[in-house]
Motif scaffolding. Structure first.
Motif, mmCIF file in Angstrom:
data_model
loop_
_atom_site.group_PDB
_atom_site.id
_atom_site.type_symbol
_atom_site.label_atom_id
_atom_site.label_comp_id
_atom_site.label_asym_id
_atom_site.label_seq_id
_atom_site.Cartn_x
_atom_site.Cartn_y
_atom_site.Cartn_z
ATOM 1 N N THR A 155 -5.336 -11.295 3.398
ATOM 2 C CA THR A 155 -6.382 -10.543 2.701
ATOM 3 C C THR A 155 -5.795 -9.733 1.559
ATOM 4 O O THR A 155 -6.408 -9.591 0.495
ATOM 5 N N THR A 156 -4.585 -9.222 1.758
ATOM 6 C CA THR A 156 -3.913 -8.470 0.690
ATOM 7 C C THR A 156 -3.715 -9.375 -0.532
ATOM 8 O O THR A 156 -3.970 -8.959 -1.669
ATOM 9 N N TYR A 193 0.859 -1.182 0.000
ATOM 10 C CA TYR A 193 0.000 0.000 0.000
ATOM 11 C C TYR A 193 0.893 1.229 0.000
ATOM 12 O O TYR A 193 1.876 1.268 0.753
ATOM 13 N N GLY A 252 -0.820 -10.875 5.792
ATOM 14 C CA GLY A 252 -0.912 -10.559 4.370
ATOM 15 C C GLY A 252 -1.931 -11.378 3.586
ATOM 16 O O GLY A 252 -2.008 -11.259 2.362
HETATM 17 P P1 ADP Z 1 -4.335 -10.526 7.137
HETATM 18 O O1 ADP Z 1 -5.431 -10.665 6.132
HETATM 19 O O2 ADP Z 1 -3.420 -11.696 7.177
HETATM 20 O O3 ADP Z 1 -4.832 -10.140 8.483
HETATM 21 P P2 ADP Z 1 -3.680 -8.083 5.707
HETATM 22 O O4 ADP Z 1 -3.448 -8.496 4.301
HETATM 23 O O5 ADP Z 1 -5.008 -7.494 6.040
HETATM 24 O O6 ADP Z 1 -3.382 -9.328 6.669
HETATM 25 O O7 ADP Z 1 -2.558 -7.038 6.166
HETATM 26 C C1 ADP Z 1 -1.189 -7.206 5.868
HETATM 27 C C2 ADP Z 1 -0.458 -5.925 6.226
HETATM 28 O O8 ADP Z 1 -0.909 -4.878 5.359
HETATM 29 C C3 ADP Z 1 -0.704 -5.450 7.639
HETATM 30 O O9 ADP Z 1 0.505 -4.927 8.129
HETATM 31 C C4 ADP Z 1 -1.727 -4.364 7.473
HETATM 32 O O10 ADP Z 1 -1.594 -3.388 8.489
HETATM 33 C C5 ADP Z 1 -1.378 -3.785 6.118
HETATM 34 N N1 ADP Z 1 -2.576 -3.244 5.413
HETATM 35 C C6 ADP Z 1 -3.714 -3.923 5.111
HETATM 36 N N2 ADP Z 1 -4.594 -3.145 4.454
HETATM 37 C C7 ADP Z 1 -3.998 -1.909 4.333
HETATM 38 C C8 ADP Z 1 -4.375 -0.661 3.738
HETATM 39 N N3 ADP Z 1 -5.565 -0.513 3.132
HETATM 40 N N4 ADP Z 1 -3.493 0.358 3.825
HETATM 41 C C9 ADP Z 1 -2.289 0.219 4.424
HETATM 42 N N5 ADP Z 1 -1.866 -0.921 4.998
HETATM 43 C C10 ADP Z 1 -2.699 -1.980 4.954
#
Ligand code: ADP
Length: 296
Positions: free
Chosen positions: A46-47, A17, A44
């Motif tokens: 969901t990302t 991001y 990561g």
């Molecule tokens: P999980 O799904 O395993 O909980 P995420 O993919 O949601 O993990 O998050 C991975 C990393 O990306 C985390 O450090 C989170 O804070 C960061 N992150 C997730 N969404 C965003 C966003 N929209 N903007 C900035 N950072 C993000």
């Protein structure tokens, strides 16, 4: 094993991001028998799912669909083939659930709603209810019916049962296990993933630290993190493990897991690459001490 190419895949995918990477160099294919992405909150998952759904542009690498970069693929076919299944809270609270299920269907096919409801174990008479008039499990079934309506080839499931209580969770997992549609499941819970996915990839701080047949990861974890995940969440209904304090953060250099790892040696100051553990095509692990972990 499946002979054909994966429906969908990540190829050296780096994601983030605002230009800052949170997922690093991840490669896997969604193969037959279900694939799981396992890791604690913030790892990561969901990302990666968002990138695989075409909702996030990679910083590096590519999403592969139908043998080509998703960027150049037929988007209409992709949106039909690959369906996300979110948690039940994603339903529009004002919309009758029958309409929610029918939403993605052409008018001529709307008569399939009762059949779709039956397919997910819902009485078609519930079609006129609104989400708040249903139980949590029933709402989750609506979300699944909605995804199945367009006859997808692949479901991407993001913690589909973690908001439900244990018995309801088990019933939804049975339903998902019985569907012919292929699946990629995201979860913190190895036991849930083992129920639905033949193959899994364990993520720590945006990197794959172990990959292989889910049953082997459960029975003989080769990475100390896989072992910790397994030991923290032994049952289907378990809550996510939450690490606190300094150890919760990944190390910025060397092995990202070394601040939490019980097996750390000086060598861990160098980041271990993902390597074949027991010959090519089998398990992969990113740990200098995997062989020691296996013999514990
Ligand atoms: P999980 O799904 O395993 O909980 P995420 O993919 O949601 O993990 O998050 C991975 C990393 O990306 C985390 O450090 C989170 O804070 C960061 N992150 C997730 N969404 C965003 C966003 N929209 N903007 C900035 N950072 C993000």
């Amino acid at each position: 094993m499946s002979a054909g190419p994966p429906i969908l895949g990540a190829e050296r995918l780096t994601l983030g991001y605002g230009g800052a990477a949170v997922v690093h160099d991840v490669t896997f294919g969604v193969t037959e028998g279900g694939v799981g992405l396992i890791g604690e909150s913030g790892s990561g998952k969901t990302t990666i799912a968002r990138a695989l759904l075409g909702l996030l542009t990679p910083l590096g690498g590519e999403v592969r669909y139908g043998g080509q970069n998703l960027k150049y693929a037929d988007k209409r076919a992709f949106r039909r083939d690959v369906q996300p299944v979110f948690q039940a809270e994603s339903l529009d609270p004002r919309m009758r659930v029958g309409r929610s299920i029918a939403e993605g269907l052409p008018r001529s096919e709307r008569s399939r709603v009762p059949e779709l409801m039956e397919q997910v174990g819902l009485d078609p008479s519930l079609a006129r209810r609104r989400p708040h008039e249903l139980s949590g499990g029933q709402r989750q079934r609506v979300v699944i019916a909605r995804a199945l309506a367009v006859r997808p080839r692949l479901l991407i499931l993001d913690e589909p049962t973690s908001a439900l209580d244990v018995t309801v969770q088990a019933k939804i997992l049975d339903l998902l296990a019985g569907l012919a549609t292929e699946r990629l499941l995201i979860s913190h819970n190895l036991a849930v993933v083992a129920r639905l996915c033949r193959t899994s990839h364990v993520l720590f701080a945006g990197r794959v630290v172990e990959s292989g047949p889910t049953r082997e990861l459960l029975e003989r974890p080769a990475h100390p993190y896989t072992r910790a995940l397994r030991d923290a969440v032994p049952k289907i209904g378990g809550r996510p493990p939450v690490a606190t304090g300094v150890e919760a953060r990944p190390a910025e250099t060397g092995c990202p897991y070394r601040l939490r790892c019980p097996l750390t040696v000086p060598e861990c100051a160098e980041r271990p690459p993902l390597r074949d553990l027991e010959g090519p095509g089998g398990r992969q692990v990113a740990c200098h001490r995997a062989e020691d972990q296996l013999s514990l």
